[in-house]
Scaffold this motif. Structure first.
Motif, PDB file in Angstrom:
ATOM      1  N   GLY A 122       4.684  -3.336   5.192  1.00  0.00           N
ATOM      2  CA  GLY A 122       5.861  -3.363   4.316  1.00  0.00           C
ATOM      3  C   GLY A 122       6.846  -2.318   4.772  1.00  0.00           C
ATOM      4  N   LYS A 123       8.008  -2.305   4.116  1.00  0.00           N
ATOM      5  CA  LYS A 123       9.060  -1.391   4.560  1.00  0.00           C
ATOM      6  C   LYS A 123       8.617   0.065   4.506  1.00  0.00           C
ATOM      7  CE  LYS A 123      12.438  -3.099   2.081  1.00  0.00           C
ATOM      8  NZ  LYS A 123      13.751  -3.167   1.423  1.00  0.00           N
ATOM      9  N   GLU A 124       7.793   0.400   3.520  1.00  0.00           N
ATOM     10  CA  GLU A 124       7.359   1.796   3.402  1.00  0.00           C
ATOM     11  C   GLU A 124       6.570   2.236   4.641  1.00  0.00           C
ATOM     12  OE1 GLU A 124       6.307  -0.734   1.681  1.00  0.00           O
ATOM     13  OE2 GLU A 124       4.194  -0.593   1.101  1.00  0.00           O
ATOM     14  N   SER A 174      10.137  -7.066   7.359  1.00  0.00           N
ATOM     15  CA  SER A 174      10.166  -5.692   6.825  1.00  0.00           C
ATOM     16  C   SER A 174      10.729  -4.738   7.875  1.00  0.00           C
ATOM     17  CB  SER A 174       8.751  -5.240   6.443  1.00  0.00           C
ATOM     18  OG  SER A 174       8.202  -6.084   5.475  1.00  0.00           O
TER      19      SER A 174
END
Lengths: 114, 185
Positions: free
Chosen positions: A29-31, A64
């Motif tokens: 994911g982006k995190e 992402s």
């Protein structure tokens, strides 16, 4: 300055003002892209005028990751006197089809598709 | 199926096809070892590339699309122990991909709004807006779906429904041109 995973690497060479992405980047994911985003921000602040980014060896980047590059493009709006040249290839689907999305966020990026 | 809601392109999944590939995947397995998603997508792409000319380019394209759909499906699944069902149909120079997963009932409205916007908004504007408003930890922005429709010119359809088990599900159907030329082998 570099970030390496099992299947990818992102390496910044401060002498040549060049970041090279390679391998397969499909993080969860982006995190999970925060470290790469931070490297991009640090690199663009270190170069005197132009940061070059070579994507031609990056076989895959998921949505992402593309979003994280777009966030970097948004960040560039606030950086004075710098520009970024990204080189990609038309033989890799995500680059041929989606790299140009970065240009929608800033005019400080030049895209070269070879 | 009850409480059915269709959104998006009408894609005929009953049309004549040349090959059907079916598999079920456990979301939990992919969550535990995220690289499985990439490995699986590469496997499917490796299998299907031989139908098309420019194998290397088609393999890259197929893997990209499958990976995006499986990632989405895993992230959106309500019950990570409930299998995702994936069906890939090859017809002509295209692949029709359907993927079904459970969705939290209270999120159905939000998901359906995200899907509906794909057909009601300018996609470039929508993409820019979503990137700018989604936070770094937002897992449900639908950005991958926007890219599939906007950049890959894929047809996209969504069917929300409830089953006998009273759970909510969504089936995402993607129909996409893989090549303009058949393979020669």
């Amino acid at each position: 300055m570099s970030i390496k995973g099992d299947n990818y690497s992102v390496e910044f060479n401060g002498t040549s003002n060049l970041i090279v992405f390679s391998g397969v980047l499909r993080l969860q994911g982006k995190e999970h892209y925060q470290a790469i985003y931070d490297l991009l921000v640090k690199a663009v602040n270190e170069v005197s005028s132009t940061l070059k980014i070579d994507m031609t060896k990056l076989e895959f980047l998921n949505s992402s990751g593309i979003s994280s590059l777009c966030l970097f493009a948004i960040y560039l709006r606030s950086v004075v006197g710098k520009r970024v040249i990204i080189t990609g290839t038309t033989t890799i689907a995500w680059q041929a089809k989606s790299l140009a999305n970065l240009l929608k966020f800033t005019d400080k990026i030049e895209l070269k598709l070879i | 199926m009850n409480n059915i809601l269709h959104i998006g392109d009408k894609i005929d999944t009953s049309k004549s096809v040349e090959n059907v590939f079916r598999v079920t995947l456990l979301p939990l397995d992919i969550f535990d070892f995220w690289e499985r998603c990439s490995a699986f997508s590469d496997f499917v792409a490796d299998y299907f590339q031989h139908y098309f000319a420019n194998r290397s380019g088609c393999k890259n394209l197929i893997s990209t699309v499958i990976n995006e759909l499986v990632e989405n499906s895993v992230k959106y699944s309500k019950n990570k122990s409930q299998p995702i069902e994936l069906v890939i149909r090859k017809h002509g120079l295209r692949l029709m991909i359907t993927i079904t997963n459970s969705v939290p009932r209270h999120q159905r409205e939000r998901f359906s709004t995200i899907c509906r916007e794909l057909f009601e908004r300018d996609l470039d504007e929508l993409y820019v807006e979503r990137v700018q408003t989604a936070s770094m930890d937002d897992k449900y922005s639908g950005l991958g779906l926007i890219l599939l429709k906007k950049d890959y010119d894929a047809q996209l359809g969504f069917t929300f429904f409830e089953n006998e088990d009273d759970l909510s599900y969504v089936t995402v159907t993607v129909d996409i041109e893989i090549s303009q030329t058949e393979g020669s082998d």
